[in-house]
Design a protein around this motif. Structure first.
Motif, short mmCIF file in Angstrom:
data_model
loop_
_atom_site.label_atom_id
_atom_site.label_comp_id
_atom_site.label_asym_id
_atom_site.label_seq_id
_atom_site.Cartn_x
_atom_site.Cartn_y
_atom_site.Cartn_z
N ILE A 7 0.82 -1.22 0.00
CA ILE A 7 0.00 0.00 0.00
C ILE A 7 0.86 1.27 0.00
O ILE A 7 0.70 2.13 -0.86
CB ILE A 7 -0.96 0.00 1.20
CG1 ILE A 7 -1.97 -1.13 1.04
CG2 ILE A 7 -1.68 1.35 1.34
CD1 ILE A 7 -2.96 -1.26 2.15
N ILE A 38 -6.76 -9.31 3.72
CA ILE A 38 -7.60 -8.12 3.51
C ILE A 38 -8.76 -8.52 2.60
O ILE A 38 -8.57 -9.21 1.61
CB ILE A 38 -6.78 -6.98 2.85
CG1 ILE A 38 -5.56 -6.63 3.69
CG2 ILE A 38 -7.63 -5.75 2.61
CD1 ILE A 38 -5.87 -6.01 5.03
N LYS A 58 -3.16 2.62 9.57
CA LYS A 58 -4.00 3.49 8.76
C LYS A 58 -5.30 2.80 8.38
O LYS A 58 -6.36 3.41 8.35
CB LYS A 58 -3.26 3.93 7.49
CG LYS A 58 -2.20 4.96 7.75
CD LYS A 58 -1.53 5.37 6.46
CE LYS A 58 -0.45 6.39 6.71
NZ LYS A 58 0.22 6.80 5.48
N LEU A 59 -5.24 1.49 8.06
CA LEU A 59 -6.44 0.74 7.70
C LEU A 59 -7.40 0.62 8.88
O LEU A 59 -8.61 0.70 8.71
CB LEU A 59 -6.06 -0.65 7.20
CG LEU A 59 -5.45 -0.72 5.81
CD1 LEU A 59 -5.01 -2.13 5.51
CD2 LEU A 59 -6.43 -0.23 4.76
N LYS A 62 -9.18 4.05 9.39
CA LYS A 62 -10.19 4.35 8.37
C LYS A 62 -11.49 3.58 8.60
O LYS A 62 -12.56 4.09 8.34
CB LYS A 62 -9.65 4.02 6.98
CG LYS A 62 -8.70 5.04 6.45
CD LYS A 62 -8.33 4.72 5.02
CE LYS A 62 -7.45 5.79 4.44
NZ LYS A 62 -7.10 5.51 3.05
N SER A 63 -11.40 2.33 9.07
CA SER A 63 -12.61 1.53 9.22
C SER A 63 -13.25 1.66 10.56
O SER A 63 -13.16 2.51 11.30
CB SER A 63 -12.30 0.06 8.99
OG SER A 63 -11.33 -0.38 9.89
#
Length: 63
Positions: A7, A38, A58-59, A62-63
């Motif tokens: 990413i 993922i 970061k993931l 965001k969720s």
């Protein structure tokens, strides 16, 4: 396979290891990579990819 985050694109960093007598030798500082599953929305399936820990954080945010 390359040691690179899928990413963020992070990869190894060149640096020096400095001894007590200040002798410098070159070294590589590797990225902290983890294998994670993922969920892919387009393919509707799980995919295993290599992520850096910063990308995982970061993931999660965001969720």
């Amino acid at each position: 396979m390359v040691r690179k985050c899928s990413i963020t694109g992070k990869k190894a960093n060149n640096g020096y290891q400095v001894s007590h007598s200040h002798i410098r030798t070159k070294k590589l500082q590797q990225v902290n990579l983890q294998m994670k599953r993922i969920w892919n929305q387009k393919l509707q399936s799980w995919q295993k990819i290599k992520l850096s820990t910063k990308a995982i954080k970061k993931l999660i945010i965001k969720s």
